[in-house]
Design a protein around this motif. Sequence first.
Motif, PDB file in Angstrom:
ATOM      1  N   HIS A  77     -16.132 -52.135  20.944  1.00 43.95           N
ATOM      2  CA  HIS A  77     -14.758 -52.272  21.427  1.00 43.95           C
ATOM      3  C   HIS A  77     -13.763 -51.750  20.400  1.00 43.95           C
ATOM      4  O   HIS A  77     -12.724 -51.205  20.753  1.00 43.95           O
ATOM      5  N   SER A  78     -14.085 -51.882  19.116  1.00 42.56           N
ATOM      6  CA  SER A  78     -13.151 -51.445  18.076  1.00 42.56           C
ATOM      7  C   SER A  78     -13.002 -49.927  18.055  1.00 42.56           C
ATOM      8  O   SER A  78     -12.016 -49.422  17.527  1.00 42.56           O
ATOM      9  N   PHE A  79     -13.934 -49.192  18.625  1.00 48.38           N
ATOM     10  CA  PHE A  79     -13.790 -47.739  18.710  1.00 48.38           C
ATOM     11  C   PHE A  79     -12.949 -47.331  19.912  1.00 48.38           C
ATOM     12  O   PHE A  79     -12.262 -46.316  19.882  1.00 48.38           O
ATOM     13  N   LYS A  80     -12.995 -48.101  20.985  1.00 48.22           N
ATOM     14  CA  LYS A  80     -12.252 -47.756  22.193  1.00 48.22           C
ATOM     15  C   LYS A  80     -10.771 -48.094  22.084  1.00 48.22           C
ATOM     16  O   LYS A  80      -9.934 -47.393  22.635  1.00 48.22           O
ATOM     17  N   LEU A  81     -10.445 -49.166  21.390  1.00 45.37           N
ATOM     18  CA  LEU A  81      -9.063 -49.642  21.344  1.00 45.37           C
ATOM     19  C   LEU A  81      -8.099 -48.636  20.728  1.00 45.37           C
ATOM     20  O   LEU A  81      -7.045 -48.368  21.324  1.00 45.37           O
ATOM     21  N   PRO A  82      -8.382 -48.034  19.572  1.00 42.12           N
ATOM     22  CA  PRO A  82      -7.435 -47.045  19.037  1.00 42.12           C
ATOM     23  C   PRO A  82      -7.242 -45.835  19.945  1.00 42.12           C
ATOM     24  O   PRO A  82      -6.136 -45.304  20.048  1.00 42.12           O
ATOM     25  N   ILE A  83      -8.303 -45.418  20.617  1.00 48.07           N
ATOM     26  CA  ILE A  83      -8.180 -44.282  21.535  1.00 48.07           C
ATOM     27  C   ILE A  83      -7.250 -44.645  22.689  1.00 48.07           C
ATOM     28  O   ILE A  83      -6.427 -43.836  23.116  1.00 48.07           O
ATOM     29  N   VAL A  94      -3.567 -44.669  21.397  1.00 46.25           N
ATOM     30  CA  VAL A  94      -3.050 -43.310  21.254  1.00 46.25           C
ATOM     31  C   VAL A  94      -2.709 -42.731  22.624  1.00 46.25           C
ATOM     32  O   VAL A  94      -1.669 -42.089  22.797  1.00 46.25           O
ATOM     33  N   ALA A  95      -3.541 -42.973  23.622  1.00 44.39           N
ATOM     34  CA  ALA A  95      -3.280 -42.462  24.966  1.00 44.39           C
ATOM     35  C   ALA A  95      -2.005 -43.073  25.549  1.00 44.39           C
ATOM     36  O   ALA A  95      -1.210 -42.370  26.188  1.00 44.39           O
ATOM     37  N   VAL A  96      -1.776 -44.347  25.298  1.00 46.57           N
ATOM     38  CA  VAL A  96      -0.560 -44.999  25.806  1.00 46.57           C
ATOM     39  C   VAL A  96       0.674 -44.390  25.161  1.00 46.57           C
ATOM     40  O   VAL A  96       1.670 -44.085  25.832  1.00 46.57           O
ATOM     41  N   LYS A 152       0.979 -41.376  23.838  1.00 42.74           N
ATOM     42  CA  LYS A 152       1.153 -40.008  24.328  1.00 42.74           C
ATOM     43  C   LYS A 152       1.797 -40.014  25.714  1.00 42.74           C
ATOM     44  O   LYS A 152       2.654 -39.191  26.016  1.00 42.74           O
ATOM     45  N   TYR A 153       1.371 -40.939  26.557  1.00 49.17           N
ATOM     46  CA  TYR A 153       1.968 -41.059  27.895  1.00 49.17           C
ATOM     47  C   TYR A 153       3.451 -41.383  27.793  1.00 49.17           C
ATOM     48  O   TYR A 153       4.280 -40.777  28.476  1.00 49.17           O
ATOM     49  N   LEU A 154       3.792 -42.334  26.923  1.00 50.64           N
ATOM     50  CA  LEU A 154       5.194 -42.707  26.767  1.00 50.64           C
ATOM     51  C   LEU A 154       6.014 -41.553  26.208  1.00 50.64           C
ATOM     52  O   LEU A 154       7.165 -41.345  26.608  1.00 50.64           O
ATOM     53  N   ASP A 155       5.442 -40.775  25.317  1.00 47.15           N
ATOM     54  CA  ASP A 155       6.152 -39.654  24.715  1.00 47.15           C
ATOM     55  C   ASP A 155       6.443 -38.562  25.739  1.00 47.15           C
ATOM     56  O   ASP A 155       7.514 -37.965  25.723  1.00 47.15           O
ATOM     57  N   THR A 156       5.509 -38.319  26.644  1.00 46.71           N
ATOM     58  CA  THR A 156       5.707 -37.240  27.610  1.00 46.71           C
ATOM     59  C   THR A 156       6.539 -37.656  28.815  1.00 46.71           C
ATOM     60  O   THR A 156       7.180 -36.805  29.432  1.00 46.71           O
ATOM     61  N   ASN A 157       6.575 -38.931  29.158  1.00 45.99           N
ATOM     62  CA  ASN A 157       7.220 -39.340  30.403  1.00 45.99           C
ATOM     63  C   ASN A 157       8.557 -40.042  30.241  1.00 45.99           C
ATOM     64  O   ASN A 157       9.210 -40.320  31.247  1.00 45.99           O
ATOM     65  N   PHE A 158       8.978 -40.334  29.028  1.00 41.19           N
ATOM     66  CA  PHE A 158      10.259 -41.013  28.832  1.00 41.19           C
ATOM     67  C   PHE A 158      11.158 -40.167  27.953  1.00 41.19           C
ATOM     68  O   PHE A 158      10.697 -39.380  27.130  1.00 41.19           O
TER      69      PHE A 158
END
Length: 82
Positions: free
Chosen positions: A24-30, A33-35, A37-43
């Motif tokens: 789980h500790s490998f999935k959480l940072p990814i 980062v995806a969240v 990136k989404y906020l950066d492109t859509n707001f």
Amino acid sequence: MAICITGTGLVNAPILIAAMWLAHSFKLPIMIVAVFKYLDTNFEARLSSILYLGIIVIIFSVIAVFALKKDNSQMVKNTTIE
């Protein structure tokens, strides 16, 4: 995340539980980062995405206050016998 929680409930050995959470500790940072990136492109850059996230948290907190209200009719009174 749900897979790790479910997997933790299904395994018996403490080593396997630790391995599930290590995965789980490998999935959480990814995911984080995806969240972002989404906020950066859509707001808009002028308005902070944290402002939007703060508003969403407040809305869910208000919903939780009413949805998780204690139901006193289900409470069992403790009576002592003298």
